[in-house]
Write an enzyme that holds these catalytic residues in place. Structure first.
Site, mmCIF file in Angstrom:
data_model
loop_
_atom_site.group_PDB
_atom_site.id
_atom_site.type_symbol
_atom_site.label_atom_id
_atom_site.label_comp_id
_atom_site.label_asym_id
_atom_site.label_seq_id
_atom_site.Cartn_x
_atom_site.Cartn_y
_atom_site.Cartn_z
ATOM 1 N N GLY A 41 0.840 -1.300 0.192
ATOM 2 C CA GLY A 41 -0.081 0.009 -0.082
ATOM 3 C C GLY A 41 0.842 1.236 0.276
ATOM 4 N N GLY A 42 0.617 2.058 0.999
ATOM 5 C CA GLY A 42 1.499 3.328 0.980
ATOM 6 C C GLY A 42 0.372 4.309 0.521
ATOM 7 C CG ASN A 53 2.626 7.996 -3.867
ATOM 8 O OD1 ASN A 53 1.965 8.980 -3.589
ATOM 9 N ND2 ASN A 53 3.803 7.868 -4.081
ATOM 10 C CD GLU A 111 -0.670 5.633 4.028
ATOM 11 O OE1 GLU A 111 -0.651 6.786 3.798
ATOM 12 O OE2 GLU A 111 0.446 5.036 4.554
ATOM 13 C CB THR A 147 3.499 8.984 15.871
ATOM 14 O OG1 THR A 147 4.397 7.914 15.986
ATOM 15 C CG2 THR A 147 2.217 8.497 16.589
ATOM 16 C CE1 TYR A 148 6.419 7.549 11.152
ATOM 17 C CE2 TYR A 148 5.280 8.579 9.082
ATOM 18 C CZ TYR A 148 5.714 7.454 9.856
ATOM 19 O OH TYR A 148 5.919 6.162 9.214
#
Ligand SMILES: *[C@@H]1O[C@H](CO)[C@@H](O)[C@H](O)[C@H]1NC(C)=O
Ligand SMILES: *[C@@H]1O[C@H](CO)[C@@H](O)[C@H](O)[C@H]1NC(C)=O
Ligand SMILES: *[C@@H]1O[C@H](CO)[C@@H](O)[C@H](O)[C@H]1NC(C)=O
Ligand SMILES: *[C@@H]1O[C@H](CO)[C@@H](O)[C@H](O)[C@H]1NC(C)=O
Ligand SMILES: *[C@@H]1O[C@H](CO)[C@@H](O)[C@H](O)[C@H]1NC(C)=O
Length: 387
Positions: A101-102, A104, A144, A210-211
């Site tokens: 995934g990710g 994009n 995502e 967490t960013y």
């Protein structure tokens, strides 16, 4: 005999990461092989004894449930998949995984696959076969995000079904299953996408991203990954600690939570070079770094190397948020350094979490350009994690 047994146990303790230490999960972005000059990274730079887990990012999916190879050249022709797994010949206890995934890759393909039980079953089989074929030891899901970005409300339940079906296939084969999850500040965004207790029960670990709590979209300077809230925050949920506590409160087993630490900063172009404080107005993202070539992002190796080359950077330690920021002319960056990653891994230990993850290994100073040794950030966080 007793001595030998004890020695054997000690050896086991040293070589078994789950027994001896917390997880140090290091993502590697496959596209780091395209960075120019000193930004170029490949598996030859990886120290197989630094991280406990390496996760190769990313593979994708086709709507029919087959695995999509995102970069045939890097992943297959140049053996990206097999080279990362070959590192286990040097360190057999290293766990190598692949991430699906990710950002994009978006959400809709996963949504389509998971809403159809027969396509989902095909997908589970294909993922299992893919992981076995290339010799990975597990899979990291990075959808995502379920029920967001074009997904449907049913994604939340369908995601749990996918995870349970994968687990039924993976666990008997000794393969691990993890998921990278949104660290969105709002509890409602978490509950839109995730059935936290079900995820926690069925995954080996959960990677908290967490960013990007603050970025140029805010119109003002802010920290990429603050540990705690700032006194200027009107909403105190936009930080790492609040996210961790939110996930625990929602039913996550703390020992399965992996704290996310970015090895890069968010950059901004200030509206005025004389207004450099936290919350100062910005015109937009900062200028692209010479190796990352992406506006708004400064990898740690670019930050430390720039600071070494240009001595007129001003560094400020943000004590409330436990992270540094720095500025020079109209450029401002909120990032993580050796001190902040040490504080964060100490926090992970104190909270009884499963460990830490870094996004991504290829952004650390892996060449020792800055004089603090190779991989200074991962080394610093590791020093604070070993129990
Ligand atoms: C990494 O890149 C270098 C330089 O191009 C090359 O010699 C080496 O074989 C590569 N290593 C791997 C593991 O691909
Ligand atoms: C699934 O879709 C991909 C992309 O369109 C295609 O290349 C592949 O052959 C399809 N697989 C099957 C089994 O139909
Ligand atoms: C999802 O699956 C349900 C049950 O099969 C079906 O009623 C619904 O139309 C599907 N939704 C989409 C967007 O395909
Ligand atoms: C950490 O988060 C919890 C829950 O939001 C909060 O009560 C606590 O004060 C925070 N800790 C610090 C040091 O800010
Ligand atoms: C810093 O200077 C060195 C030596 O000239 C150079 O190799 C490196 O690319 C520079 N770093 C940055 C981020 O510009």
């Amino acid at each position: 005999m007793a001595k030998l047994a004890l020695f054997g146990f000690m050896l086991l303790a040293l070589s078994n990461p789950t027994l001896a230490q917390k997880k140090i999960v290091c993502y590697i972005s496959s596209w780091s092989v395209y960075r120019p000059g000193n930004g170029f990274f490949n598996t030859s730079f990886v120290d197989p004894n630094l991280c406990t887990h390496l996760i190769y990012a990313f593979i994708g999916a086709h709507p029919n449930g087959s695995v999509k190879i995102i970069d045939k050249s890097a992943d297959i022709s140049k053996n990206g998949f097999t080279k990362i797994n070959k590192l286990r010949e040097t360190n057999p206890s290293l766990v190598t995984m692949v991430s699906l995934g990710g950002w994009n890759e978006g959400s809709t393909t996963f949504s389509t696959i998971c809403n159809d039980t027969s396509v989902r079953a095909t997908f589970v089989n294909n993922l299992y076969e893919f992981v076995v074929e290339y010799g990975f030891k597990g899979l990291d899901l990075d959808w995502e995000y379920p029920a967001q970005r074009g997904g449907i409300p049913a994604d939340k339940a369908n995601y749990v079904s996918l995870i349970k079906e994968l687990r039924a296939k993976f666990a008997p084969a000794g393969l691990l299953l993890s998921a990278a999850v949104s660290a969105s500040a709002s509890a409602s965004a978490t509950s839109t996408s995730y059935d936290v207790p079900a995820l926690s029960a069925n995954l080996d670990f959960i990677n908290l991203m967490t960013y990007v709590f603050h970025a140029a979209r805010d119109g003002k300077t802010g920290q990429n990954s603050p540990l705690y809230a700032s006194s200027i925050d009107t909403d105190k949920r936009y930080n790492t600690n609040a996210t961790v506590q939110n996930w625990i409160k929602a039913g996550a087993d703390p020992t399965k939570l992996i704290l996310g630490i970015p090895l890069y900063g968010q950059t901004y172009t200030l509206s005025s070079s004389s207004s450099t404080e936290l919350g100062a107005n910005v015109k937009g993202p900062g200028s692209p770094g010479i190796w990352s070539r992406q506006a708004g992002v400064f990898m740690y190796n670019e930050i430390c190397s720039s600071m070494k080359n240009q001595t007129d950077w001003t560094e400020v330690w943000d004590a409330e948020q436990a992270v540094p920021c720095a500025y020079r002319s109209d450029q401002w960056v909120g990032y993580d350094n050796m001190k902040s990653v040490g504080i964060k891994s100490k926090y992970a230990l104190d909270q009884g979490l499963g460990g830490v993850l870094v996004w991504s290994l290829d952004m650390d100073d892996f060449r020792n350009l800055c004089g603090a040794g190779k991989f200074p950030l991962v080394t610093a966080l590791k020093a604070n994690l070993v129990v």
